[in-house]
Structures are given as C-alpha cells and as structure tokens.
Motif scaffolding. Structure first.
Motif, PDB file in Angstrom:
ATOM      1  N   ILE A 194       0.876  -1.174   0.000  1.00 24.37           N
ATOM      2  CA  ILE A 194       0.000   0.000   0.000  1.00 24.37           C
ATOM      3  C   ILE A 194       0.909   1.218   0.000  1.00 24.37           C
ATOM      4  O   ILE A 194       1.531   1.533   1.020  1.00 24.37           O
ATOM      5  CB  ILE A 194      -0.904   0.012   1.247  1.00 24.37           C
ATOM      6  CG1 ILE A 194      -1.791  -1.225   1.242  1.00 24.37           C
ATOM      7  CG2 ILE A 194      -1.756   1.280   1.281  1.00 24.37           C
ATOM      8  CD1 ILE A 194      -2.691  -1.332   2.443  1.00 24.37           C
ATOM      9  N   PRO A 195       1.048   1.894  -1.146  1.00 28.02           N
ATOM     10  CA  PRO A 195       2.039   2.978  -1.210  1.00 28.02           C
ATOM     11  C   PRO A 195       1.704   4.192  -0.356  1.00 28.02           C
ATOM     12  O   PRO A 195       2.595   4.832   0.188  1.00 28.02           O
ATOM     13  CB  PRO A 195       2.065   3.348  -2.700  1.00 28.02           C
ATOM     14  CG  PRO A 195       0.839   2.752  -3.301  1.00 28.02           C
ATOM     15  CD  PRO A 195       0.414   1.605  -2.436  1.00 28.02           C
ATOM     16  N   LEU A 200       5.810   8.329   4.128  1.00 30.13           N
ATOM     17  CA  LEU A 200       6.437   8.611   2.830  1.00 30.13           C
ATOM     18  C   LEU A 200       5.471   9.348   1.901  1.00 30.13           C
ATOM     19  O   LEU A 200       5.847  10.292   1.209  1.00 30.13           O
ATOM     20  CB  LEU A 200       6.914   7.299   2.201  1.00 30.13           C
ATOM     21  CG  LEU A 200       7.729   7.389   0.918  1.00 30.13           C
ATOM     22  CD1 LEU A 200       8.999   8.217   1.134  1.00 30.13           C
ATOM     23  CD2 LEU A 200       8.100   5.985   0.432  1.00 30.13           C
ATOM     24  N   HIS A 201       4.230   8.878   1.877  1.00 29.86           N
ATOM     25  CA  HIS A 201       3.178   9.516   1.065  1.00 29.86           C
ATOM     26  C   HIS A 201       1.950   9.700   1.947  1.00 29.86           C
ATOM     27  O   HIS A 201       0.997   8.916   1.866  1.00 29.86           O
ATOM     28  CB  HIS A 201       2.835   8.652  -0.153  1.00 29.86           C
ATOM     29  CG  HIS A 201       4.008   8.331  -1.020  1.00 29.86           C
ATOM     30  ND1 HIS A 201       4.680   9.286  -1.755  1.00 29.86           N
ATOM     31  CD2 HIS A 201       4.646   7.156  -1.250  1.00 29.86           C
ATOM     32  CE1 HIS A 201       5.681   8.718  -2.405  1.00 29.86           C
ATOM     33  NE2 HIS A 201       5.684   7.420  -2.118  1.00 29.86           N
ATOM     34  N   PRO A 202       1.971  10.725   2.802  1.00 30.85           N
ATOM     35  CA  PRO A 202       0.858  10.895   3.751  1.00 30.85           C
ATOM     36  C   PRO A 202      -0.473  11.136   3.034  1.00 30.85           C
ATOM     37  O   PRO A 202      -0.500  11.473   1.852  1.00 30.85           O
ATOM     38  CB  PRO A 202       1.274  12.142   4.547  1.00 30.85           C
ATOM     39  CG  PRO A 202       2.699  12.379   4.249  1.00 30.85           C
ATOM     40  CD  PRO A 202       2.979  11.771   2.921  1.00 30.85           C
ATOM     41  N   THR A 207      -3.348  11.855  -2.873  1.00 34.97           N
ATOM     42  CA  THR A 207      -3.142  10.407  -2.659  1.00 34.97           C
ATOM     43  C   THR A 207      -4.491   9.703  -2.516  1.00 34.97           C
ATOM     44  O   THR A 207      -4.652   8.571  -2.956  1.00 34.97           O
ATOM     45  CB  THR A 207      -2.257  10.124  -1.422  1.00 34.97           C
ATOM     46  OG1 THR A 207      -2.794  10.796  -0.290  1.00 34.97           O
ATOM     47  CG2 THR A 207      -0.818  10.523  -1.641  1.00 34.97           C
ATOM     48  N   THR A 208      -5.469  10.385  -1.929  1.00 35.26           N
ATOM     49  CA  THR A 208      -6.783   9.767  -1.766  1.00 35.26           C
ATOM     50  C   THR A 208      -7.457   9.585  -3.120  1.00 35.26           C
ATOM     51  O   THR A 208      -7.988   8.512  -3.426  1.00 35.26           O
ATOM     52  CB  THR A 208      -7.672  10.636  -0.838  1.00 35.26           C
ATOM     53  OG1 THR A 208      -6.963  10.841   0.376  1.00 35.26           O
ATOM     54  CG2 THR A 208      -8.993   9.954  -0.548  1.00 35.26           C
ATOM     55  N   SER A 212      -4.119   5.675  -3.641  1.00 33.89           N
ATOM     56  CA  SER A 212      -2.807   5.109  -3.303  1.00 33.89           C
ATOM     57  C   SER A 212      -2.765   4.544  -1.878  1.00 33.89           C
ATOM     58  O   SER A 212      -1.788   3.902  -1.499  1.00 33.89           O
ATOM     59  CB  SER A 212      -1.693   6.139  -3.510  1.00 33.89           C
ATOM     60  OG  SER A 212      -1.748   7.113  -2.525  1.00 33.89           O
ATOM     61  N   ASN A 213      -3.821   4.754  -1.115  1.00 32.69           N
ATOM     62  CA  ASN A 213      -3.873   4.125   0.219  1.00 32.69           C
ATOM     63  C   ASN A 213      -4.670   2.820   0.184  1.00 32.69           C
ATOM     64  O   ASN A 213      -5.286   2.432   1.173  1.00 32.69           O
ATOM     65  CB  ASN A 213      -4.446   5.100   1.254  1.00 32.69           C
ATOM     66  CG  ASN A 213      -5.794   5.661   0.844  1.00 32.69           C
ATOM     67  OD1 ASN A 213      -6.127   5.626  -0.333  1.00 32.69           O
ATOM     68  ND2 ASN A 213      -6.560   6.146   1.792  1.00 32.69           N
TER      69      ASN A 213
END
Ligand code: ACO
Length: 327
Positions: A194-195, A200-202, A207-208, A212-213
């Motif tokens: 899960i990147p 690293l990628h909050p 990201t949502t 990417s979560n």
C-alpha cells in the motif's frame, strides 16, 4: 532450561455480512466463474463501518479464552498481528486488552502482513521459552475491506475481514511447538503493498483520489513467490523437527488462493484432503486467515492431542513463516 510452548485454546470471529461473488459482479467487471476458477473463493465477510479490527480481534480472543478454560486476568502478554490497526497508535493490542479485561497483560502489535500470525506466535513461543511470560494471547486480525480498492477487480475479489486467536502457554508433558521458521525479502516490497497513507506519502486529497492508500498487487509474481517461499518454509521447519510430510496429520496454509495450495500439495506430494481449506467462505483475511483456519481445524476435530500439524504462511514484505506443532 527453555520451556516448550503449546496452543491451549483457539477462537475466531467473522463478521455477519456475507459478500458473494454475484454481488461483486454488480460492483466491478468480473464474474463468479472467473473468481472461483482462478481463486476458489465463493464469498467473504465484510465488517460493519462501526466494527473495528480490535472488535473482531476481541471477539476471537474471547472465544479462545473460553476454549482454553482460562480467565482474562491470567493473560500476561497480548500480541496482535495486523496491517489494519484501529489507529497508528495506540496499538490494536491495547484496545483488545480493554475490551477483554486482560488488565495484567503487556500489549503490542506486529506488522508482517499475511504472515503476521505466525510471526506473533514465534515471538510468544520465545517469551514462554525463556520464562518471561506464562500465558500469551496471539491474535491475527484484519479489516481489509477498509484498504481494498473496490473499483480494482484485480484485488477486490480476493479479500475479506476476520480474526483468529490462540492462547499459548507451557503445558507440562507436551512438546508443543517443535520448530519454526521466519523469512523476509524486502526487495520484493513493490509486488504487494500500500504505497500511500504512511509517512512517505501521507494522506492528502491527491493520494486519496489516486487510491494510493489501497492494496496494489502484481498477482502473477505474488503467486510465484507464494508457492516457492511457502514450500521452502515448510521444508525448513519439517527438517528442523526431523519429520516428513507423512508425519503431518493436518496442514494449515495461508488462505489466499486454492491454486497456490494445490501447487504446494502437489509439490509436497500430500493429498489435498490433508490441507485445511476455508478460503471459499472467507477469502483472504490476511493475518487472520491461518488463525481462523487453525480454530476451524481445532473445533472440527481435524487433529487430536499428540498429532503433528504444520502451519505455513506468506504475505507482503515479502514475508513467510512456518511452524510445526505437536497438538
Ligand atoms: N474478474 C475477471 N477478470 C479478471 C479479474 C477479475 N476479478 N481480475 C483480473 N482479471 C483479468 C485480467 O485483467 C487479465 O485479463 P487480460 O488477459 O485481458 O489482461 C486476466 O484476467 C488474467 O489475469 P491474470 O492476473 O494473469 O490472472 P491469474 O491467473 O494470474 O489470476 C490472481 C490472478 C487470482 C490474482 C492470481 O495471480 C493470484 O492468486 N495471485 C496471488 C494473489 C495472492 O495470493 N495475493 C495475496 C497473497 S499475500 C497476502 O495475502 C497479502
């Protein structure tokens, strides 16, 4: 003098809501025939929005405590294996402690993805062996439905929610856990991960929106690595226990894909009937999978006192582990 550690009770819990393959057909471009043929999975359980990983874990723990015939106050250590903790901190084990009333326990979590339950069992074994702790509650629990991309047909058909638990203690006269093995290879981290969501990628709007979560997986590579590493882990533990597959009453593998289990059975030259398979009903519940299967084997009489069993798992990391136990 090191003490042996035995499993003196097991428990499990699966949420009530069943998600069938035909329901998934209405969510993504898939079909029951593809899912059953490629994976063996027919349905999985999905927890309610208000039901957290520690709720699943506490329900499994209560069943294990009852099965072992002990009180929560006798537990002096709780280890929860999970990749879906209620929060970054406190640990999910701390939440479980309060929910089951195990006031005297120290608590922490272990992160080894689908291999987590056997990693946690091995930690428990060593605490018991050295005598620092007497009664350890080990739990594998995951609410994967919160980290699955429900728009990605490559992954969403595979996973489910659940929890399994075991109580470990030195039982005089029993050899208990005979041999264990744990391994990892971080160079394959990007085939199952899960990147987003970590430091690293909050979590951000970007990201949502990129999902990417959620779980990303290279299915083919994962499949190959799973077969190779579980076979190797099984062989290492069997050799350390000076046993062959003929000595095993029951083999309890990670429940990810029936084809992976069939490939292992074939290469070990063991009939599939000696493997406990329940992924058709639960899908892959990550750290919970082998723990739920162990409880099912225990409660359905798949092994009796004195029988030898093998547990073998594989997960993101990559991680893998095995354990040979005299029941
Ligand atoms: N429904 C229909 N078609 C699908 C689906 C789906 N749900 N998912 C993928 N497909 C398609 C693919 O897009 C592909 O189509 P294309 O040929 O047009 O490109 C085709 O089916 C074949 O895809 P493959 O990925 O090659 O299929 P494969 O036979 O490898 O099976 C699977 C995929 C089931 C994911 C398999 O690779 C597998 O089980 N891998 C291991 C997965 C696993 O165990 N993960 C977790 C282990 S560790 C842990 O538990 C965290």
């Amino acid at each position: 003098m090191l003490r042996s550690a035995s499993v003196i009770g097991t428990g499990s819990y699966a949420p009530k809501r069943v998600l069938t393959n035909s329901e998934l057909e209405r969510m993504v471009d898939t079909n029951d025939e593809w899912i059953v043929t490629r994976t063996g999975i027919r349905e999985r359980r999905i927890a309610d929005a208000g039901e957290s990983t520690s709720d699943l874990a506490a329900a499994a723990a209560k069943a294990a405590i009852e099965n072992a015939g002990i009180t929560p106050e006798e537990i002096d250590l709780i280890i929860v294996a999970t990749v879906t903790p209620d929060m970054f901190f406190p640990s999910t084990a701390c939440f479980v402690q309060t929910k089951i009333g195990a006031k005297k326990a120290a608590c922490f979590d272990v992160s080894a993805a689908c291999s987590g339950f056997l990693f946690a069992m091995d930690i428990a074994r060593q605490f018991i062996a050295t005598g620092t702790h007497n009664t350890v509650l080990v739990i594998g629990a995951d609410k994967l439905s919160t980290i699955v991309d429900w728009k990605d047909r490559n992954t969403c058909v595979l996973f489910g929610d659940g929890a399994g638990a075991a109580i470990l203690r030195h039982r005089p006269g029993s050899r208990g856990i005979l041999a264990t093995h744990m391994g990892s290879d971080g160079s394959y981290a990007d085939i199952l991960y899960i990147p987003g969501g970590g430091c690293l990628h909050p979590v951000t709007p970007e990201t949502t929106s990129e999902h990417s979560n959620t779980i990303k997986m290279n299915g083919r590579e994962t499949y190959k690595q799973a077969v190779t590493s579980m076979l190797s882990a099984a062989n290492i533990s069997m050799a350390a226990a000076q046993l062959t597959s003929d000595d095993l009453k029951c083999i309890i593998p990670h429940q990810a894909n029936l084809r992976i289990i069939e490939a292992i059975a074939d290469r070990m030259e063991v009939p599939l009937e000696r493997f406990l398979v329940n992924l058709d009903r639960y899908g892959n519940t990550s750290a919970a999978a082998v723990a739920i299967a162990l409880d099912e084997a225990n409660r359905t009489g798949r092994m009796h006192v004195g029988d030898t069993i093998l547990l073998v798992v594989f997960g993101g990391g990559l991680t893998w582990a095995s354990s040979v136990i005299e029941w």
